[in-house]
Every structure is written in structure tokens, then in C-alpha cells.
Design a protein around this motif. Structure first.
Motif, PDB file in Angstrom:
ATOM      1  N   SER A  28      46.612  36.048  39.338  1.00 39.96           N
ATOM      2  CA  SER A  28      47.157  35.218  40.300  1.00 39.96           C
ATOM      3  C   SER A  28      45.938  34.620  41.151  1.00 39.96           C
ATOM      4  CB  SER A  28      48.253  36.032  41.287  1.00 39.96           C
ATOM      5  OG  SER A  28      47.508  36.843  41.879  1.00 39.96           O
ATOM      6  N   ALA A  29      45.975  33.490  42.166  1.00 38.27           N
ATOM      7  CA  ALA A  29      45.122  32.811  42.672  1.00 38.27           C
ATOM      8  C   ALA A  29      45.131  33.731  43.926  1.00 38.27           C
ATOM      9  CB  ALA A  29      45.490  31.393  43.055  1.00 38.27           C
ATOM     10  N   ARG A  30      43.988  34.078  44.245  1.00 41.42           N
ATOM     11  CA  ARG A  30      43.751  34.941  45.439  1.00 41.42           C
ATOM     12  C   ARG A  30      42.567  34.428  46.390  1.00 41.42           C
ATOM     13  NH1 ARG A  30      48.157  36.854  46.880  1.00 41.42           N
ATOM     14  NH2 ARG A  30      47.270  38.384  48.232  1.00 41.42           N
ATOM     15  N   ASN A  31      41.925  33.292  46.051  1.00 46.70           N
ATOM     16  CA  ASN A  31      40.946  32.750  46.858  1.00 46.70           C
ATOM     17  C   ASN A  31      39.672  33.360  46.168  1.00 46.70           C
ATOM     18  OD1 ASN A  31      39.149  31.247  48.676  1.00 46.70           O
ATOM     19  ND2 ASN A  31      40.914  31.341  50.079  1.00 46.70           N
TER      20      ASN A  31
ATOM     21  N   LEU B 213      37.526  44.901  47.566  1.00 42.87           N
ATOM     22  CA  LEU B 213      36.766  45.542  46.508  1.00 42.87           C
ATOM     23  C   LEU B 213      37.588  46.673  45.417  1.00 42.87           C
ATOM     24  CD1 LEU B 213      34.077  45.927  44.826  1.00 42.87           C
ATOM     25  CD2 LEU B 213      33.511  47.674  46.563  1.00 42.87           C
ATOM     26  N   ALA B 214      38.411  47.542  46.430  1.00 51.10           N
ATOM     27  CA  ALA B 214      39.409  48.412  45.566  1.00 51.10           C
ATOM     28  C   ALA B 214      40.274  47.682  44.976  1.00 51.10           C
ATOM     29  CB  ALA B 214      39.850  49.018  46.811  1.00 51.10           C
ATOM     30  N   ALA B 215      41.041  46.791  45.295  1.00 46.50           N
ATOM     31  CA  ALA B 215      41.921  46.178  44.342  1.00 46.50           C
ATOM     32  C   ALA B 215      41.314  45.336  43.222  1.00 46.50           C
ATOM     33  CB  ALA B 215      42.519  44.895  45.243  1.00 46.50           C
ATOM     34  N   ALA B 216      40.267  44.881  43.395  1.00 45.13           N
ATOM     35  CA  ALA B 216      39.575  44.209  42.050  1.00 45.13           C
ATOM     36  C   ALA B 216      39.285  45.330  41.137  1.00 45.13           C
ATOM     37  CB  ALA B 216      38.308  43.551  42.424  1.00 45.13           C
ATOM     38  N   GLU B 217      38.625  46.505  41.589  1.00 46.31           N
ATOM     39  CA  GLU B 217      38.303  47.584  40.609  1.00 46.31           C
ATOM     40  C   GLU B 217      39.534  48.042  39.938  1.00 46.31           C
ATOM     41  OE1 GLU B 217      34.345  49.263  42.905  1.00 46.31           O
ATOM     42  OE2 GLU B 217      36.343  50.146  43.469  1.00 46.31           O
ATOM     43  N   ASP B 218      40.693  48.447  40.976  1.00 48.75           N
ATOM     44  CA  ASP B 218      41.968  48.905  40.201  1.00 48.75           C
ATOM     45  C   ASP B 218      42.547  47.899  39.122  1.00 48.75           C
ATOM     46  OD1 ASP B 218      41.543  51.135  41.762  1.00 48.75           O
ATOM     47  OD2 ASP B 218      43.271  50.546  43.210  1.00 48.75           O
TER      48      ASP B 218
ATOM     49  N   TYR C 155      41.842  41.073  31.059  1.00 49.99           N
ATOM     50  CA  TYR C 155      43.074  40.585  31.883  1.00 49.99           C
ATOM     51  C   TYR C 155      43.178  41.519  33.125  1.00 49.99           C
ATOM     52  CZ  TYR C 155      44.011  37.424  28.176  1.00 49.99           C
ATOM     53  OH  TYR C 155      44.245  36.306  27.366  1.00 49.99           O
ATOM     54  N   ALA C 156      42.869  41.093  34.388  1.00 46.97           N
ATOM     55  CA  ALA C 156      43.298  41.767  35.457  1.00 46.97           C
ATOM     56  C   ALA C 156      44.651  42.335  35.690  1.00 46.97           C
ATOM     57  CB  ALA C 156      42.609  41.102  36.771  1.00 46.97           C
ATOM     58  N   ASP C 157      44.803  43.392  36.323  1.00 45.29           N
ATOM     59  CA  ASP C 157      46.370  43.733  36.495  1.00 45.29           C
ATOM     60  C   ASP C 157      46.999  43.238  37.524  1.00 45.29           C
ATOM     61  OD1 ASP C 157      48.653  45.761  35.994  1.00 45.29           O
ATOM     62  OD2 ASP C 157      48.180  46.283  38.066  1.00 45.29           O
ATOM     63  N   LEU C 158      48.191  42.456  37.622  1.00 48.94           N
ATOM     64  CA  LEU C 158      48.880  41.701  38.491  1.00 48.94           C
ATOM     65  C   LEU C 158      49.114  42.588  39.789  1.00 48.94           C
ATOM     66  CD1 LEU C 158      50.015  38.995  39.730  1.00 48.94           C
ATOM     67  CD2 LEU C 158      51.970  39.857  38.590  1.00 48.94           C
ATOM     68  N   ALA C 159      49.601  43.687  39.626  1.00 46.56           N
ATOM     69  CA  ALA C 159      50.109  44.461  40.754  1.00 46.56           C
ATOM     70  C   ALA C 159      48.863  44.962  41.662  1.00 46.56           C
ATOM     71  CB  ALA C 159      50.979  45.507  40.506  1.00 46.56           C
ATOM     72  N   SER C 160      47.994  45.447  40.912  1.00 48.98           N
ATOM     73  CA  SER C 160      46.738  45.889  41.559  1.00 48.98           C
ATOM     74  C   SER C 160      45.892  44.756  42.320  1.00 48.98           C
ATOM     75  CB  SER C 160      45.866  46.368  40.579  1.00 48.98           C
ATOM     76  OG  SER C 160      46.496  47.599  39.853  1.00 48.98           O
ATOM     77  N   PHE C 161      45.828  43.507  41.646  1.00 49.58           N
ATOM     78  CA  PHE C 161      45.090  42.463  42.289  1.00 49.58           C
ATOM     79  C   PHE C 161      45.670  41.862  43.532  1.00 49.58           C
ATOM     80  CE2 PHE C 161      43.410  38.003  41.668  1.00 49.58           C
ATOM     81  CZ  PHE C 161      42.110  38.313  42.146  1.00 49.58           C
ATOM     82  N   GLU C 162      47.227  42.003  43.345  1.00 49.13           N
ATOM     83  CA  GLU C 162      47.549  41.039  44.597  1.00 49.13           C
ATOM     84  C   GLU C 162      47.612  41.979  45.542  1.00 49.13           C
ATOM     85  OE1 GLU C 162      51.624  39.804  43.166  1.00 49.13           O
ATOM     86  OE2 GLU C 162      50.533  37.692  42.764  1.00 49.13           O
ATOM     87  N   ALA C 163      47.171  43.355  45.735  1.00 49.60           N
ATOM     88  CA  ALA C 163      46.760  44.021  46.778  1.00 49.60           C
ATOM     89  C   ALA C 163      45.663  43.689  47.663  1.00 49.60           C
ATOM     90  CB  ALA C 163      46.810  45.544  46.523  1.00 49.60           C
ATOM     91  N   ALA C 164      44.894  42.555  47.019  1.00 41.76           N
ATOM     92  CA  ALA C 164      43.858  42.008  47.760  1.00 41.76           C
ATOM     93  C   ALA C 164      44.288  40.917  48.608  1.00 41.76           C
ATOM     94  CB  ALA C 164      42.929  41.443  46.751  1.00 41.76           C
TER      95      ALA C 164
END
Length: 343
Positions: free
Chosen positions: A83-86, A212-217, A230-239
Motif C-alpha cells: 500500500s502507499a505509505r509515503n 522502521l519496525a513496521a518495515a522490518e516486520d 513482497y512486503a506484508d500488508l498488515a505489518s506495513f500498514e502499521a507504519a
């Protein structure tokens, strides 16, 4: 011999300011807006050669095939954000995916740089600072008090390669922009960065540990099909969806700027496209079937339609399928004043 610099090309932008040409899966960076090849292809080309490793491209899932097609067989790494997170979360993905000592050159995929040799000289200068632990940004030498860009104020000199950043200035009013240009020591913020991955990781741990933690997860919980991660959606959207300027650059105490004049444009508007495109003697620019009569300073993108302008001045007409945009090119007092100052 130093290891090659790792280019990281950010391909997640939507390019909505160039509607209707840029939208959906057919976004600005993948279009030949000014020249005969796409902005993304031009970005890839300017980081070719032994000084650079194969680029790492960060894009959304809907653009993976376009990226592969436009890479033209060149070796690239693909990191897919769900997803787009800036820019801060996107850059955090790159940092989490690379070794701490790697030098990462972060570049938007939708800019123009006319003087690539000047860009390469600036990269060499910035690399010296980045190896010493500085997070480096590249400041564009301004040719007018433009209100469409953020500004970087240069502080103390760091050797003969750059300056410590004194402060960042958000997009200013015209009078503030003019005062900064008159004072000197200010440059436009182009959103191009160079740093050791470990230095940015350390800065993120201090200033935006949640990103950083969201990206690592997201990487740890994501997938890999052998050709892309492919980055995980649920983890990434915590950023939080914030820019790298806000998350790190404006807060960190070891940020340097390398000023450079390299014919740069972010092509952030149809006004900017018109200023870079080929013109006739009346300052009109046309791609497609266009006719100008007693008209000056106009832009036409016809897309299979016949567009005729009679007695018009400073007007853009952009046709894309059934959608037609008609707008003044001189949209505001600030734009007109900046154009007058250039003349």
C-alpha cells in the motif's frame, strides 16, 4: 576500491497533478511526458555504469509488470510495497532489506535531470559525506523564487564537498521565497538522498522507530517469488504514512546538503511540462494533432483527437480518451511572478 552505490528508485507515486494523462496503472513515471522514453526509463539510465549496483525498485503490485517491461532486460531488484505509505515507510523497506554498510542512493522515478554528468559529480561528493555517517540530500540551485518547492538552508561547510543543513523550509510564500533567494545559501529540496543504510537505520530508531519496525516486520512476514520481495500488508500498514523529511531529515543532527545545478525538474504540473517541452516560435507545444492560430504559450496533448486553439494564450488542453482537461497555464499570481522573474 569502494563498493558500488545501490540506487533505490521510488516508483510508488500516483502523479495525480498530471491528470488525465497520469492515473491508475498508467502513472506519470511510466509515461513519455516530454521525451520519447518514460521518466522511469530515464531514471534507470542515469544510474548505469560501474559506479552503481543493479537498482532496487520499490513499487506497488499493480506496477510490477510495467517496471519489468520498461527495465528492458536490465538487472533490477524488485521490492513491492502493499500500500502507499509515503516516502518514509518506503525508504525504511529499502534500509531493512540491505546491509548496514551499503550506500543507498534514493531517487524518485518521475524527475528529469538534463545534466547527468553534473549529477554524478554531486553523487561522488555526497558519497564522501555518506561514508562518514552523514545523511546527504541534494539541493537544486534555484533559478527563481519558486513557491512550489521546499527549500534547504545550508549551514557550515563540511570540507569542500557540502554543507551541514541548517533547516528545512516548507513551500513558502512568494515574498519569503524571494528573500531566501536574495540572501543566498538556499536550494530547492529535490527529494534525492544518499546515506549508509546503517546510518539511516540508526536515525530511524531514534526519530521514527515505529516506521522502521513496521518495515522490518513487513519484510519478515512477506513473501519472495524469486523475482521480487513482497512486503506484508498488515505489518506495513502499521507504519504512519509520512514523508522522510518529516520523519527523519528535519529532526536528525547529521544531515548534509550537496548543492548542484543539473537541469532538474520534478514535472509537477502541466505548467512544468510546458516549460520543458519543445516549442514553436509562438511558445506553443503540441503532441498529437493540434492546430494553433493566433495563439501563444499553449500546451496541447491531443491523444488521437484534433485540437484547435484560436486566439488563446497560456492554456493547456490535455485529451486522454473521453477525458479532456482545459486549464490556464499561469494558474496563480505566484506562478506568473516566478515566470516574470525568469525573463
Amino acid at each position: 576500491m569502494s563498493a558500488p552505490i545501490q540506487p533505490v528508485i521510488l516508483c510508488g507515486g500516483a502523479g495525480t497533478r498530471l491528470w488525465p494523462a497520469s492515473r491508475g496503472a498508467r502513472v506519470k513515471q511510466f509515461l513519455d511526458i516530454v521525451d520519447d522514453e518514460s521518466l522511469f526509463a530515464q531514471t534507470l539510465a542515469r544510474v548505469a555504469g560501474p559506479a552503481f549496483a543493479d537498482p532496487l525498485v520499490i513499487c506497488g503490485a499493480s506496477h510490477v509488470e510495467t517496471v519489468r517491461e520498461q527495465a528492458g532486460g536490465r538487472g533490477i531488484g524488485l521490492l513491492v510495497e502493499p500500500s502507499a505509505r509515503n516516502t518514509a515507510p518506503a525508504i525504511a523497506l529499502a534500509v531493512a532489506a540491505t546491509a548496514p554498510d551499503a550506500l543507498l542512493l534514493i531517487m524518485p522515478s518521475d524527475h528529469i535531470i538534463d545534466d547527468v554528468p553534473a549529477f554524478h559529480v554531486a553523487i561522488e561528493q555526497g558519497a564522501q559525506l555518506a561514508r562518514d555517517g552523514w545523511i546527504v540530500t541534494f539541493g537544486i540551485a534555484p533559478d527563481c523564487p519558486d513557491t512550489g518547492f521546499g527549500y534547504i538552508a545550508s549551514g557550515m561547510a563540511i570540507g569542500d564537498t557540502g554543507f551541514a543543513v541548517e533547516r528545512f523550509v516548507e513551500k513558502p510564500r512568494l515574498d519569503v521565497a524571494k528573500a531566501m533567494i536574495d540572501a543566498g545559501g538556499y536550494s530547492w529540496n529535490a527529494g534525492i538522498f544518499l546515506f549508509r543504510a546503517g546510518a539511516m537505520r540508526d536515525a530511524m530508531r531514534v526519530h521514527c522507530p515505529d516506521i522502521l519496525a513496521a518495515a522490518e516486520d513487513a519484510l519478515a512476514n512477506g513473501g519472495d517469488d524469486g523475482t521480487a520481495r513482497y512486503a506484508d500488508l498488515a505489518s506495513f500498514e502499521a507504519a504512519p504514512a509520512v514523508s522522510i523529511d518529516y520523519a527523519v531529515m528535519e529532526k536528525h543532527d547529521r544531515v548534509a546538503v550537496v548543492p548542484v545545478s543539473m537541469g532538474w525538474s520534478d514535472l509537477g504540473s502541466w505548467h512544468a511540462v510546458h516549460s520543458r517541452a519543445a516549442h514553436d516560435m509562438a511558445d506553443n507545444s503540441c503532441r498529437g494533432d493540434g492546430l494553433f492560430h493566433d495563439s501563444r504559450g499553449c500546451l496541447v496533448r491531443a491523444d488521437g483527437r484534433r485540437v484547435s486553439l484560436i486566439g488563446m494564450e497560456n492554456v493547456a488542453v490535455v485529451v486522454d480518451g473521453d477525458d479532456i482537461l482545459v486549464m490556464p497555464l499561469a494558474r496563480s499570481q505566484e506562478v506568473r511572478a516566478a515566470a516574470a522573474l525568469r525573463e
